[in-house]
Design a protein around this motif. Structure first.
Motif, PDB file in Angstrom:
ATOM      1  N   TYR A 248       4.419   7.017   2.054  1.00 53.06           N
ATOM      2  CA  TYR A 248       3.250   7.016   1.170  1.00 53.06           C
ATOM      3  C   TYR A 248       3.019   5.609   0.627  1.00 53.06           C
ATOM      4  O   TYR A 248       1.881   5.115   0.588  1.00 53.06           O
ATOM      5  N   SER A 249       4.102   4.920   0.254  1.00 51.99           N
ATOM      6  CA  SER A 249       3.999   3.549  -0.241  1.00 51.99           C
ATOM      7  C   SER A 249       3.503   2.609   0.852  1.00 51.99           C
ATOM      8  O   SER A 249       2.697   1.712   0.598  1.00 51.99           O
ATOM      9  N   VAL A 250       4.012   2.818   2.082  1.00 50.82           N
ATOM     10  CA  VAL A 250       3.581   1.997   3.215  1.00 50.82           C
ATOM     11  C   VAL A 250       2.065   2.113   3.391  1.00 50.82           C
ATOM     12  O   VAL A 250       1.370   1.116   3.564  1.00 50.82           O
ATOM     13  N   LYS A 251       1.564   3.340   3.334  1.00 52.33           N
ATOM     14  CA  LYS A 251       0.126   3.585   3.485  1.00 52.33           C
ATOM     15  C   LYS A 251      -0.671   2.861   2.402  1.00 52.33           C
ATOM     16  O   LYS A 251      -1.689   2.211   2.687  1.00 52.33           O
ATOM     17  N   LEU A 252      -0.227   2.969   1.152  1.00 54.35           N
ATOM     18  CA  LEU A 252      -0.945   2.338   0.048  1.00 54.35           C
ATOM     19  C   LEU A 252      -0.984   0.816   0.205  1.00 54.35           C
ATOM     20  O   LEU A 252      -2.019   0.177  -0.028  1.00 54.35           O
ATOM     21  N   VAL A 253       0.140   0.231   0.595  1.00 60.09           N
ATOM     22  CA  VAL A 253       0.215  -1.225   0.751  1.00 60.09           C
ATOM     23  C   VAL A 253      -0.670  -1.697   1.897  1.00 60.09           C
ATOM     24  O   VAL A 253      -1.461  -2.636   1.754  1.00 60.09           O
ATOM     25  N   VAL A 254      -0.537  -1.038   3.049  1.00 57.17           N
ATOM     26  CA  VAL A 254      -1.298  -1.456   4.238  1.00 57.17           C
ATOM     27  C   VAL A 254      -2.800  -1.307   4.007  1.00 57.17           C
ATOM     28  O   VAL A 254      -3.587  -2.201   4.344  1.00 57.17           O
ATOM     29  N   GLU A 255      -3.216  -0.203   3.422  1.00 53.25           N
ATOM     30  CA  GLU A 255      -4.646   0.004   3.178  1.00 53.25           C
ATOM     31  C   GLU A 255      -5.183  -0.967   2.133  1.00 53.25           C
ATOM     32  O   GLU A 255      -6.356  -1.347   2.192  1.00 53.25           O
ATOM     33  N   ALA A 256      -4.339  -1.374   1.188  1.00 48.81           N
ATOM     34  CA  ALA A 256      -4.768  -2.366   0.198  1.00 48.81           C
ATOM     35  C   ALA A 256      -5.016  -3.722   0.857  1.00 48.81           C
ATOM     36  O   ALA A 256      -5.736  -4.563   0.315  1.00 48.81           O
TER      37      ALA A 256
END
Length: 281
Positions: A248-256
């Motif tokens: 979930y953190s990976v997704k948030l970082v990459v999309e940011a």
């Protein structure tokens, strides 16, 4: 006289009832919003309090285990040293889990301020592979780095991007019992039109893939990937401490960073491949 679109008179009483109903609905929505906002703040405060207390306990016991190993409390036999090493490793894992949950919460709230600078993504991945070498060797796995030559400049926060990539590599190591992990990095090939002419702006992103021979992902578990607290049934069997906040953190970082993260697997026991796509600077 109030009229509608067809210039027909509207009964004033009916109009009054409708506007009053809408006003009451807006008031109710405002009240519910305040309640939800208050609950979110309470949840946030409670989570930070609990994690702070738990992290404090882990830090205290880490000091004890470290003291047993460095002789602070006197001589220790080999059996006790082994217990202390296992305890220290478990403590480090616990602290890392707490940081992961807190990071996810901060990323979700948008309170993380990214230090956006241009950096060499290929160089970062290459260094990460060197850092993970001991961990891979400890599990008797093989790891291949297939990093294509070229310029891989990315605009982003190198700390958070490195955290995201590291998380995916660590997952592959953790959920692979035997076999190997292949880390591939390339620039996206430009798209071509019907005449076979390449799109001049097509090669504008990089693609990182991390392929393993691990436990794989079932169709059911794919639905929970990259969701808050999402944990797969097979992953929990291998790692009982799984929180579901890593991906979930990976997704948030990459999309940011205006990128995309995804995963592929043919099913349980057939390995997985995770992808990160980021725009070139």
């Amino acid at each position: 006289m109030v009229t509608n679109d067809e210039n027909k008179p509207i009964d004033p009483e009916e109009y009054k009832k409708v506007t009053e109903a809408m006003y009451k609905q807006n008031l109710e929505l405002a009240r519910l919003y305040k309640e939800v906002d208050a609950l979110n703040k309470q949840r946030e405060s409670l989570m930070h309090l609990i994690t702070h207390k738990v992290k404090g306990s882990f830090t205290h016991s880490k000091y004890i285990f470290a003291g047993m190993l460095d002789g602070t409390f006197g001589e220790t036999n080999e059996e006790m040293k082994k217990i202390a090493e296992e305890g220290l490793e478990a403590n480090d894992g616990g602290i890392k889990t707490i940081d992961l949950v807190l990071n996810a919460a901060n990323l979700q709230k948008g309170t993380v301020k990214y230090d956006m600078k241009i950096f060499d993504f290929r160089d970062m991945v290459e260094n990460l592979l060197k850092e993970k070498h001991a961990e891979v060797k400890k599990k008797n796995l093989a790891m291949e780095g297939n990093l294509k030559e070229g310029v891989y400049n990315v605009l982003g926060d190198i700390f958070w991007i490195k955290e995201a990539v590291s998380n995916l590599i660590e997952n592959s190591i953790k959920y692979t019992k035997e076999g190997k992990i292949i880390v591939d990095l390339r620039r996206a090939k430009p798209a071509r039109n019907a005449s076979g002419i390449a799109d001049a702006g097509g090669e504008n992103k990089i693609i990182l893939s991390i392929k393993d021979t691990g436990i794989g992902i079932t169709d059911e578990d794919k639905k929970n990937l990259f969701t808050e607290g999402g944990r797969g049934k097979e992953s929990v069997k291998v790692n009982v401490d799984s929180t579901g906040y890593g991906l979930y953190s990976v997704k948030l970082v990459v999309e940011a960073h205006k990128g995309r993260v995804s995963a592929e697997s043919e099913g349980a026991g057939k390995g997985s491949t995770f992808f990160i796509e980021l725009p070139l600077a």
